[in-house]
Motif scaffolding. Structure first.
Motif, short mmCIF file in Angstrom:
data_model
loop_
_atom_site.label_atom_id
_atom_site.label_comp_id
_atom_site.label_asym_id
_atom_site.label_seq_id
_atom_site.Cartn_x
_atom_site.Cartn_y
_atom_site.Cartn_z
N VAL A 70 0.85 -1.20 0.00
CA VAL A 70 0.00 0.00 0.00
C VAL A 70 0.88 1.25 0.00
N GLU A 71 1.90 1.25 0.81
CA GLU A 71 2.76 2.43 0.94
C GLU A 71 3.57 2.69 -0.33
N GLN A 72 3.86 1.64 -1.10
CA GLN A 72 4.71 1.79 -2.28
C GLN A 72 3.93 1.86 -3.59
N ALA A 73 2.62 1.79 -3.53
CA ALA A 73 1.80 1.83 -4.75
C ALA A 73 1.94 3.17 -5.45
N ASP A 74 1.75 3.15 -6.76
CA ASP A 74 1.67 4.40 -7.52
C ASP A 74 0.28 5.02 -7.36
N LEU A 75 -0.72 4.16 -7.17
CA LEU A 75 -2.10 4.61 -7.02
C LEU A 75 -2.81 3.67 -6.05
N LEU A 76 -3.56 4.25 -5.14
CA LEU A 76 -4.43 3.45 -4.26
C LEU A 76 -5.87 3.64 -4.69
N ILE A 77 -6.58 2.54 -4.79
CA ILE A 77 -8.03 2.58 -4.95
C ILE A 77 -8.59 2.00 -3.66
N VAL A 78 -9.33 2.80 -2.95
CA VAL A 78 -9.90 2.36 -1.68
C VAL A 78 -11.40 2.26 -1.87
N SER A 79 -11.92 1.05 -1.77
CA SER A 79 -13.34 0.80 -1.98
C SER A 79 -13.89 0.10 -0.74
N VAL A 80 -14.87 0.72 -0.12
CA VAL A 80 -15.36 0.21 1.17
C VAL A 80 -16.88 0.16 1.20
N PRO A 81 -17.42 -0.74 2.00
CA PRO A 81 -18.85 -0.68 2.29
C PRO A 81 -19.07 0.31 3.43
N VAL A 82 -20.26 0.86 3.50
CA VAL A 82 -20.61 1.77 4.59
C VAL A 82 -21.33 0.98 5.67
N TYR A 83 -20.76 1.04 6.86
CA TYR A 83 -21.39 0.43 8.04
C TYR A 83 -21.63 1.53 9.06
N ARG A 84 -22.87 1.74 9.42
CA ARG A 84 -23.23 2.75 10.42
C ARG A 84 -22.65 4.12 10.10
N GLY A 85 -22.70 4.47 8.84
CA GLY A 85 -22.29 5.81 8.42
C GLY A 85 -20.82 6.00 8.17
N ALA A 86 -20.02 4.93 8.25
CA ALA A 86 -18.57 5.07 8.06
C ALA A 86 -18.01 3.81 7.43
N TYR A 87 -16.70 3.80 7.20
CA TYR A 87 -16.04 2.60 6.70
C TYR A 87 -15.88 1.61 7.85
N PRO A 88 -15.70 0.33 7.55
CA PRO A 88 -15.57 -0.67 8.62
C PRO A 88 -14.35 -0.41 9.51
N GLY A 89 -14.47 -0.78 10.76
CA GLY A 89 -13.39 -0.60 11.72
C GLY A 89 -12.11 -1.31 11.30
N MET A 90 -12.23 -2.42 10.61
CA MET A 90 -11.04 -3.15 10.15
C MET A 90 -10.23 -2.29 9.18
N VAL A 91 -10.92 -1.52 8.35
CA VAL A 91 -10.23 -0.63 7.42
C VAL A 91 -9.48 0.45 8.20
N LYS A 92 -10.13 1.00 9.21
CA LYS A 92 -9.47 2.01 10.05
C LYS A 92 -8.24 1.42 10.73
N HIS A 93 -8.38 0.21 11.27
CA HIS A 93 -7.24 -0.43 11.93
C HIS A 93 -6.09 -0.63 10.95
N PHE A 94 -6.42 -1.08 9.74
CA PHE A 94 -5.39 -1.27 8.71
C PHE A 94 -4.65 0.03 8.45
N PHE A 95 -5.39 1.12 8.21
CA PHE A 95 -4.73 2.38 7.89
C PHE A 95 -4.07 3.01 9.12
N ASP A 96 -4.50 2.63 10.30
CA ASP A 96 -3.79 3.09 11.51
C ASP A 96 -2.35 2.58 11.53
N LEU A 97 -2.09 1.47 10.83
CA LEU A 97 -0.76 0.88 10.83
C LEU A 97 0.09 1.29 9.63
#
Length: 183
Positions: A70-97
């Motif tokens: 992810v850090e070395q990509a030329d382009l990121l495509i981030v596609s998420v489902p909406v759960y309770r008005g936001a992206y899933p917590g797992m996605v947040k945890h991933f990007f927290d790292l």
């Protein structure tokens, strides 16, 4: 044709998923202009090497490899489902790292799926601030698609293709410039 490394982060726990369909649609559009080396990342599939980590030092080798992609990509495509008005917590945890400065100036395309049009602001009010924190270059057009536009993972609403094409076209000049400066 020069190659670009595109990483699609699919934030859905489901396989197949509508979020995955949107990511694949963007990849197909990009392949009309570029030689694309695509990599797909599903935070839900990484497992305990990611979910058990509190800091980057805690991730296992597989999770570290994924984070580096992810850090070395030329382009990121981030596609998420909406759960309770936001992206899933797992996605947040991933990007927290993800390293705080690794996405600076990196082109990012934001896409989301949700149950109704009531969630359509998730791109601008939830996802865009996350990537603003990373100082990423987020495409001006994001793509939000509600469930009624799908039959399973098949897109029924032809306007989705137009919106996706506009979003990808926002990125093409930037990606061409990036390729020309690397060559």
């Amino acid at each position: 044709m020069n190659q670009i490394h595109v990483v699609v982060v699919n934030g859905s726990p489901n396989v197949p998923s509508r979020s995955g369909t949107l990511g694949n649609l963007a990849l197909a559009e990009l392949r009309e202009t570029f030689d694309v080396q695509a990599e797909k990342v599903a935070p839900y599939a990484i497992g305990p090497g990611l979910t058990g980590a509190i800091t980057r030092d805690d991730v296992d080798a597989a999770a570290e490899t994924t984070l580096r992609s992810v850090e070395q990509a030329d382009l990121l495509i981030v596609s998420v489902p909406v759960y309770r008005g936001a992206y899933p917590g797992m996605v947040k945890h991933f990007f927290d790292l993800v390293d705080q400065y690794a996405l600076a100036a990196k082109p990012v395309l934001l896409m989301a799926t949700g149950g109704s049009e009531r969630h359509s602001l998730v791109i601008d009010q939830v996802l865009r601030p996350l990537f603003g924190f990373f100082q990423a270059w987020v495409a001006p057009t994001g793509v939000y698609v509600e469930s009624a536009a799908f039959d399973g993972t098949e897109i029924l609403d032809a306007s989705v293709y137009t919106r996706e094409r506009v979003a990808v076209n926002d990125l093409i000049p930037l990606l061409k410039l990036k390729i020309s400066t690397v060559a």
